[in-house]
Design a protein around this motif. Structure first.
Motif, PDB file in Angstrom:
ATOM      1  N   ARG A  19      38.760  16.139 -11.601  1.00 17.81           N
ATOM      2  CA  ARG A  19      38.494  17.134 -10.560  1.00 17.81           C
ATOM      3  C   ARG A  19      37.265  16.713  -9.764  1.00 17.81           C
ATOM      4  N   ASN A  30      34.782  19.981   4.870  1.00 19.57           N
ATOM      5  CA  ASN A  30      33.750  20.835   4.297  1.00 19.57           C
ATOM      6  C   ASN A  30      33.309  20.278   2.948  1.00 19.57           C
ATOM      7  N   SER A  31      32.163  20.737   2.486  1.00 19.98           N
ATOM      8  CA  SER A  31      31.678  20.305   1.184  1.00 19.98           C
ATOM      9  C   SER A  31      31.638  21.490   0.236  1.00 19.98           C
ATOM     10  N   ASP A  32      31.507  21.187  -1.060  1.00 20.57           N
ATOM     11  CA  ASP A  32      31.419  22.239  -2.067  1.00 20.57           C
ATOM     12  C   ASP A  32      30.031  22.864  -2.109  1.00 20.57           C
ATOM     13  N   GLY A  33      29.090  22.286  -1.398  1.00 24.56           N
ATOM     14  CA  GLY A  33      27.748  22.839  -1.372  1.00 24.56           C
ATOM     15  C   GLY A  33      26.745  21.809  -0.899  1.00 24.56           C
ATOM     16  N   PHE A  40      29.202  17.114  -2.333  1.00 24.70           N
ATOM     17  CA  PHE A  40      27.947  17.757  -1.944  1.00 24.70           C
ATOM     18  C   PHE A  40      27.363  16.959  -0.780  1.00 24.70           C
ATOM     19  N   ARG A  44      31.305  14.000  -6.810  1.00 23.52           N
ATOM     20  CA  ARG A  44      31.155  14.226  -8.251  1.00 23.52           C
ATOM     21  C   ARG A  44      32.523  14.467  -8.870  1.00 23.52           C
ATOM     22  N   PRO A  82      23.895  18.782  -7.577  1.00 23.81           N
ATOM     23  CA  PRO A  82      24.914  18.059  -8.366  1.00 23.81           C
ATOM     24  C   PRO A  82      24.398  17.549  -9.710  1.00 23.81           C
ATOM     25  N   GLN A 112      34.333  17.105  -6.586  1.00 25.63           N
ATOM     26  CA  GLN A 112      33.526  17.982  -5.753  1.00 25.63           C
ATOM     27  C   GLN A 112      32.699  17.114  -4.813  1.00 25.63           C
ATOM     28  N   LEU A 156      38.379  15.302   4.343  1.00 23.31           N
ATOM     29  CA  LEU A 156      37.480  16.410   4.032  1.00 23.31           C
ATOM     30  C   LEU A 156      36.704  16.828   5.274  1.00 23.31           C
TER      31      LEU A 156
END
Length: 264
Positions: free
Chosen positions: A255, A216-219, A259, A249, A131, A257, A214
């Motif tokens: 927008r 899942n995560s974006d990474g 992590f 983030r 991130p 995200q 949520l």
């Protein structure tokens, strides 16, 4: 410490839904932390609202400029505890979601093993978390790489400020569970409204409600082949379960995200 401090998890990264809440939802304390001896360098919101300055010795200077929602660093702990006493009844769940816009984890380069043929000079050195870096386009449409590294100033100094605040809260909030989350609003386009309070509102607005929790995560926070990541709670003497505070983030005018690095 007299409270339990632990990394929050993705399924807890959600704010109450006003249409379905039972009143037992943990409050969200979101802080854009600063470290100054004389300025209101911190922004804070609790559940999206402003909170007053603490009573103790802080309201004597009526001429002081008081930006909306901004506080001196030393005001944070007493302001939070006063709010909880006024709004959180004895019968409610003693859990607090604490999101701080500052690094709450550290990443280090992987060390080579005896059988490895190549050994880089960066072994054990601090490295960027995923991130901390953002690849996007500038105003001319050309690709650019931006970074806000956790181990450089001012980020590393804000990590120290966060550790002290967490320790103070853990001492004052006897018997509470404090769940840690990291906020990240460092990459800005220049079109947003600037300010400590405004950054806390961006994070609050980016939190999903329970109806869209949520899963899942974006990474990940760091790829395992690059090294390892650890929570700042390990520096504070807290028992570690190997989990890292998730990072929310916010970029591009809102927008969001997420992590995460969980072992649960």
């Amino acid at each position: 410490m007299t409270s339990t401090v632990r990394a929050g998890c993705i399924k807890e990264l959600a704010k109450l839904n006003a249409t379905t809440t039972s009143g037992e939802d943990p409050p969200w304390v979101i802080i854009d932390i600063g470290f100054s001896s004389s300025k209101r360098s911190c922004g804070i919101t609790i559940n999206g609202d402003k909170i007053p300055d603490p009573l103790q010795d802080y309201r004597l200077n009526s001429k002081e400029l008081k930006p909306r929602g901004d506080k001196h660093y030393g005001m944070l702990c007493p302001a939070i505890t006063e709010w909880l006493k006024a709004h959180h009844g004895a019968g409610k769940r003693r859990t607090l979601n604490l999101m701080i816009e500052a690094p709450l984890s550290m990443a280090f380069a992987k060390r080579a093993q005896p059988q490895d043929k190549r050994r880089g000079a960066r072994q054990g050195n601090p490295i960027a978390r995923i991130p901390d870096q953002l690849q996007d386009q500038d105003s001319k449409g050309e690709k650019r790489q931006r970074q806000r590294l956790w181990y450089t100033q001012p980020a590393s100094g804000l990590m120290v400020a966060s550790m002290r605040l967490i320790q103070d809260l853990a001492t004052e909030l006897n018997g509470w569970e404090i769940r840690l989350f990291e906020g990240f609003v460092s990459f800005k386009t220049g079109e947003e409204t600037e300010g400590h309070w405004e950054d806390t509102c961006k994070l609050w607005n980016a939190l999903p409600t329970y109806s869209t929790t949520l899963t899942n995560s974006d990474g990940p926070i760091l790829a395992s082949q690059d090294g390892y990541v650890t929570s700042i709670t390990t520096l504070m003497g807290e028992p570690s379960d190997g989990n890292i505070p998730p990072i929310l983030r916010v970029i591009d005018l809102g927008r969001a995200q997420v992590f995460a690095q969980e072992t649960r």
